[in-house]
Write a protein that holds these residues in place. Structure first.
Motif, short mmCIF file in Angstrom:
data_model
loop_
_atom_site.label_atom_id
_atom_site.label_comp_id
_atom_site.label_asym_id
_atom_site.label_seq_id
_atom_site.Cartn_x
_atom_site.Cartn_y
_atom_site.Cartn_z
N ASP A 1 1.01 -1.30 0.10
CA ASP A 1 -0.53 0.14 0.02
C ASP A 1 0.54 1.10 -0.02
OD1 ASP A 1 -2.38 1.67 -0.15
OD2 ASP A 1 -2.30 1.37 2.26
N ALA A 2 2.23 1.28 1.46
CA ALA A 2 3.09 2.55 0.49
C ALA A 2 3.45 2.25 -0.82
CB ALA A 2 3.49 2.35 2.03
N GLY A 3 3.42 1.56 -0.95
CA GLY A 3 4.54 1.12 -3.02
C GLY A 3 3.50 1.97 -3.86
N ARG A 4 1.94 1.72 -3.27
CA ARG A 4 0.89 2.13 -4.12
C ARG A 4 0.26 3.76 -4.56
NH1 ARG A 4 -2.25 -1.62 -2.66
NH2 ARG A 4 -1.76 -3.54 -4.26
N ARG A 5 0.94 4.42 -2.89
CA ARG A 5 0.84 5.32 -2.38
C ARG A 5 1.74 6.41 -3.29
NH1 ARG A 5 -2.75 6.17 2.47
NH2 ARG A 5 -4.38 4.40 3.06
N GLY A 6 3.04 5.79 -3.77
CA GLY A 6 4.32 6.90 -3.38
C GLY A 6 5.46 6.69 -2.65
N LEU A 7 5.17 6.16 -1.51
CA LEU A 7 6.05 6.28 -0.38
C LEU A 7 7.44 5.78 -0.28
CD1 LEU A 7 3.49 5.93 1.96
CD2 LEU A 7 4.06 7.93 1.32
N LEU A 8 7.57 4.49 -1.28
CA LEU A 8 8.70 4.43 -0.99
C LEU A 8 9.37 4.32 -2.80
CD1 LEU A 8 8.16 0.59 -0.93
CD2 LEU A 8 8.18 2.03 1.02
#
Lengths: 211, 211
Positions: free
Chosen positions: B137-144
């Motif tokens: 989910d963090a990846g999808r939100r552009g946090l990674l």
């Protein structure tokens, strides 16, 4: 000489059966009887080779430690940069534990409270110390990104490998240890090593890094 | 009522003494007699409260699991981004294990082969799965950072925490667990999270990140 040969075969059967049972259940929960049953050896034959279950466990711990020290010696002598030495040393270690059932059992016994190992703390401290020295050296040579603390990295890698072993033990068996160690490199190294070191490293060993 | 009060005090003494002995020696190597001795309780009084040593160990495992699930529920309900949720959840978990001797013993029992726990594998798989979902989910939100594999990061954090606990257990006791977890964040997060996320996170909780 056939008698010597038979004795060696018996000894190997005891050691392998014990390694499998110790790895599965630990020292405390493995009875001498189950080792005798699995190795198809009589109590008399067992005591010809080992004075006790403790001595057998100690034999496996020593075997594991010899393997680890051999890797250490070999990797410290090789002409790699210190960061590469850390990675290759840990990879060798994962391979040893995956391929050698005796070493896998020995390392599990090392960490067992109440067992004959109880040396885990001393072993760990000296191992994290070795990684810290290598990583400090890597920092001095400009292989780490600015602001990275070599002691932090040593602690995370050292404890990460302990965790990877414990998790492999508790889930898939030794089979996925090397994969877990590769994940550790893919996650930790890009943020810790300079971009130049990391791209050179990936180029030199794509198998290690490929997801 | 004084009799009920006395019964509660006795029960608490049993549980605390057992937690300390189990944490120190594990389930297998801790005898019922040592628990009775340390808690200054008679065998009769013990059996009034617990049918067996196994039941007592299970009580500690359940206590630990309840604490962990409470943290999970609380952190999943809070309005944090998913990467922050992972970090705060693990920090809460480290705090629970450091401050609550019963939870510390329970988690140690959970991982003991041959003990009543033997659920470590199932627990671990579900925990790594939760981290994987949050990090995906963090990846999808552009946090990674681009190219970071959320599954790799989940595996490294999950096994890293297992390793940190094992190492704390084998060296300093529970006292340095939170410090080991902080090191994990300092080493892993800068290479995994976007620079923006990381600087905002550091700003929001300097205590967590300060070396």
């Amino acid at each position: 000489m056939p008698q010597q040969h038979r004795a060696r075969v018996t000894r190997e059967a005891i050691v392998l059966a014990a390694a499998r049972e110790f790895a599965r259940l630990g020292f405390g929960a493995t009875s001498l009887n189950i080792i005798l049953e699995r190795s198809r050896v009589t109590k008399g034959a067992f005591y010809f080779h080992f004075p006790s279950k403790e001595a057998l466990a100690q034999h496996l711990i020593d075997h594991s430690r010899r393997g680890w020290m051999e890797i250490e010696r070999h990797r410290l002598r090789a002409a790699s940069d210190p960061l590469r030495t850390v990675v290759l040393m840990v990879d060798d270690y994962a391979r040893l534990l995956t391929e050698d059932e005796l070493a896998w059992a020995g390392i599990r016994l090392l960490g067992e409270d109440g067992g004959p190992g109880e040396l885990f703390g001393a072993w760990y401290v000296s191992w994290e110390g070795l990684l810290r020295r290598l990583l400090t050296d890597a920092g001095r040579r400009g292989l780490l990104r600015p602001g990275v603390d070599p002691g932090d990295v040593a602690g995370v890698i050292a404890a990460g490998v302990v965790g990877a072993r414990a998790v492999s033990h508790g889930t898939a068996g030794s089979g996925d240890l090397a994969d877990r160690v590769s994940r550790l490199w893919r996650v930790v190294l890009p943020g810790v090593a300079t971009a130049g070191w990391w791209s050179e490293f990936q180029g030199s060993d794509p198998a290690l890094v490929g997801a």
